[in-house]
Design an enzyme around this catalytic site. Structure first.
Site, short mmCIF file in Angstrom:
data_model
loop_
_atom_site.label_atom_id
_atom_site.label_comp_id
_atom_site.label_asym_id
_atom_site.label_seq_id
_atom_site.Cartn_x
_atom_site.Cartn_y
_atom_site.Cartn_z
CE LYS A 51 8.25 39.12 41.12
NZ LYS A 51 7.41 37.92 40.99
CB ILE A 52 14.58 37.82 37.90
CG1 ILE A 52 14.37 38.37 39.32
CG2 ILE A 52 16.07 37.83 37.54
CD1 ILE A 52 14.92 37.48 40.44
CG ASP A 81 7.50 30.56 32.90
OD1 ASP A 81 6.61 29.96 33.53
OD2 ASP A 81 8.20 31.44 33.42
CB CYS A 96 12.52 28.51 36.71
SG CYS A 96 13.79 27.27 36.62
N PRO A 97 12.14 29.13 39.79
CG PRO A 97 10.03 28.74 40.71
CD PRO A 97 10.71 29.22 39.46
CB THR A 122 21.40 34.86 39.03
OG1 THR A 122 20.32 34.93 38.10
CG2 THR A 122 22.68 35.38 38.41
CB SER A 123 17.57 30.77 39.64
OG SER A 123 16.25 30.83 40.09
NE ARG A 124 16.71 30.02 46.38
CZ ARG A 124 16.75 31.35 46.35
NH1 ARG A 124 17.62 31.97 45.58
NH2 ARG A 124 15.94 32.07 47.09
CG ASP A 140 24.80 35.23 42.82
OD1 ASP A 140 25.88 35.63 43.30
OD2 ASP A 140 23.69 35.53 43.28
CD GLU A 159 23.54 29.31 47.91
OE1 GLU A 159 23.80 29.41 46.71
OE2 GLU A 159 22.83 30.13 48.53
CG HIS A 194 22.71 33.60 47.10
ND1 HIS A 194 22.09 32.40 47.26
CD2 HIS A 194 21.74 34.47 46.73
CE1 HIS A 194 20.80 32.54 47.00
NE2 HIS A 194 20.56 33.79 46.68
P1 NAD Z 1 8.93 34.87 39.51
O1 NAD Z 1 7.99 34.05 40.30
O2 NAD Z 1 8.53 36.23 39.06
O3 NAD Z 1 9.37 34.04 38.19
C1 NAD Z 1 9.66 32.67 38.19
C2 NAD Z 1 9.17 32.10 36.88
O4 NAD Z 1 9.54 30.72 36.84
C3 NAD Z 1 7.65 32.18 36.73
O5 NAD Z 1 7.31 32.76 35.49
C4 NAD Z 1 7.20 30.72 36.80
O6 NAD Z 1 6.07 30.44 36.01
C5 NAD Z 1 8.45 30.01 36.27
N1 NAD Z 1 8.46 28.60 36.61
C6 NAD Z 1 7.92 27.96 37.67
N2 NAD Z 1 8.10 26.63 37.57
C7 NAD Z 1 8.77 26.42 36.41
C8 NAD Z 1 9.22 25.28 35.74
N3 NAD Z 1 9.01 24.05 36.26
N4 NAD Z 1 9.87 25.42 34.57
C9 NAD Z 1 10.05 26.66 34.03
N5 NAD Z 1 9.64 27.79 34.61
C10 NAD Z 1 9.00 27.68 35.79
O7 NAD Z 1 10.28 34.92 40.35
P2 NAD Z 1 11.49 35.95 40.18
O8 NAD Z 1 11.30 37.10 41.11
O9 NAD Z 1 11.74 36.19 38.75
O10 NAD Z 1 12.68 35.05 40.80
C11 NAD Z 1 13.14 33.89 40.15
C12 NAD Z 1 14.09 33.14 41.04
O11 NAD Z 1 15.28 33.91 41.23
C13 NAD Z 1 13.59 32.90 42.47
O12 NAD Z 1 12.78 31.74 42.55
C14 NAD Z 1 14.86 32.73 43.26
O13 NAD Z 1 15.20 31.37 43.31
C15 NAD Z 1 15.90 33.48 42.42
N6 NAD Z 1 16.46 34.66 43.11
C16 NAD Z 1 17.80 34.72 43.30
C17 NAD Z 1 18.37 35.83 43.93
C18 NAD Z 1 19.85 35.96 44.13
O14 NAD Z 1 20.30 36.83 44.91
N7 NAD Z 1 20.68 35.17 43.48
C19 NAD Z 1 17.54 36.85 44.39
C20 NAD Z 1 16.15 36.76 44.15
C21 NAD Z 1 15.62 35.66 43.51
#
Ligand code: NAD
Length: 331
Positions: free
Chosen positions: A154-155, A174, A205-206, A232-234, A258, A263, A295
């Site tokens: 989604k993001i 992905d 990605c997560p 901005t992920s983890r 981020d 952290e 974050h």
């Molecule tokens: P989402 O589940 O919609 O998208 C994650 C994508 O990563 C999916 O398409 C999935 O197939 C892919 N993925 C899974 N394993 C993978 C791998 N090994 N290699 C490559 N791609 C892989 O999630 P989202 O809503 O887009 O959120 C993504 C991440 O953003 C979350 O997991 C979270 O860690 C992070 N996040 C950060 C904040 C922030 O404030 N900084 C806020 C929300 C989410």
């Protein structure tokens, strides 16, 4: 239901209280994070509501169960801080907020990217000091450049749409490719190609055992020289020591973060009057071509409203025996 809310900040209290007007739960707020040392605070609460740096490992879940807690409600998307197998074994259900505002995080990633490329953070400090010199502030046009998106969920897809708007070519990687990503006008590429052709790499990605340190000395060594990295992920996606080496050698042109691997001990609190003992973070922050935000990518009114409404709705579903729309399952 009685809910113990951990790591509760003023904005959590404000938006959860507003969302609770229609849900009618009993909320008890704690400033402390959930961890083994604080888990007793949850005793007698049916649910705990936790955030990204709270700990719900096997020991904490075990203590929660003994204290009567049957539901862990994450007010975030990522769930790497919860031992799902232990929760399953103990019969503790876990819900999260799957979809609040991918725009909030994607837009923050773009804000960071623009800032690091055009050195906005440095310009801001300079002009406050009446220094209007431009040396060291040169960036590059985004238009025509290649952007790699790792994790096209989604993001990642919102970020893609925005970068396509700048006139960039977007390539993605992905584990589970989606036609929606390609429908935007982007294309999938192999990890090697991503590394060698991208001017910008953005992580969406997560954090899983598979993606831990996905950005490491090897992948950074294969990157295009001078590329910009946005995370901005983890924090755990990036090997920070390797990142520092890549920045020192000029292999990486800049980093906008981020999130940070360590952290949990630092973010979401004001430490401005204390000595930071984390030398790695201090080193990172000392680079002129690094921006760190604490974050905050999720922190928009729209996102926090949805997060709080969805979280409390999930608790209501649990209380009334409905199917849990946002449950995380182990299988
Ligand atoms: P989402 O589940 O919609 O998208 C994650 C994508 O990563 C999916 O398409 C999935 O197939 C892919 N993925 C899974 N394993 C993978 C791998 N090994 N290699 C490559 N791609 C892989 O999630 P989202 O809503 O887009 O959120 C993504 C991440 O953003 C979350 O997991 C979270 O860690 C992070 N996040 C950060 C904040 C922030 O404030 N900084 C806020 C929300 C989410």
């Amino acid at each position: 239901m009685k809910i113990a809310v951990f790591s509760a900040k003023p904005y959590d209290r404000e938006f959860l209280n507003a969302a609770n007007v229609t849900e009618g739960h009993q909320l008890k707020y704690f400033d402390d994070p959930l961890e083994l040392e604080t888990v007793e605070l949850a005793t007698g609460n049916d649910a705990v509501c936790i955030f990204v740096n709270d700990t719900a490992d096997a020991a904490v879940l075990d203590a929660l169960k003994r204290g009567g807690t049957r539901l862990v409600a994450l007010r975030c998307t990522g769930f790497n801080n919860v031992d799902l197998k232990a929760a399953d074994r103990l019969g503790v259900r876990v819900v999260r907020v799957v979809d609040y505002s991918p725009n909030s995080v994607a837009e923050h990633a773009v804000a960071l990217l623009l800032a690091i490329n055009r050195r906005i953070h440095r310009a801001y400090n300079r002009t406050r000091d009446s220094n209007f010199a431009l040396d060291g502030l040169m960036g590059f046009d985004f238009c025509g450049k290649t952007v790699a998106v790792v994790g096209t969920g989604k993001i990642g897809r919102v970020f893609t749409r925005i970068m396509l708007g700048f006139g960039c070519k977007v390539i993605g990687y992905d584990k589970f490719p989606s036609p929606e990503f390609e429908a935007l006008g982007a294309s999938y590429a192999r990890p090697l190609e991503i590394g060698s052709s991208a001017d910008i790499i953005s992580l969406h990605c997560p954090l899983t055992p598979e993606t831990f340190h996905i950005i490491n000395a090897d992948s950074l060594g294969r990157a295009k020289r001078g590329a910009l990295l946005v995370n901005t992920s983890r924090g755990g996606l990036v090997d920070t020591e390797a990142l520092i080496e890549a920045l020192k050698s000029g292999q990486l042109g800049g980093a906008a973060l981020d999130v940070y691997e360590q952290e949990a001990e630092l973010f979401f609190r004001d430490l401005s009057s204390t000595i930071i003992t984390d030398d790695v973070l201090q080193r990172l922050i000392s680079f002129p071509n690094v921006i760190v935000t604490g974050h905050q990518a999720f922190l928009t009114r729209e996102a926090v409203t949805t997060i709080c409404q969805t979280t409390l709705r999930s608790v209501t579903e649990f209380e009334t025996g409905q199917p849990l729309s946002n449950e995380i399952r182990t299988s």
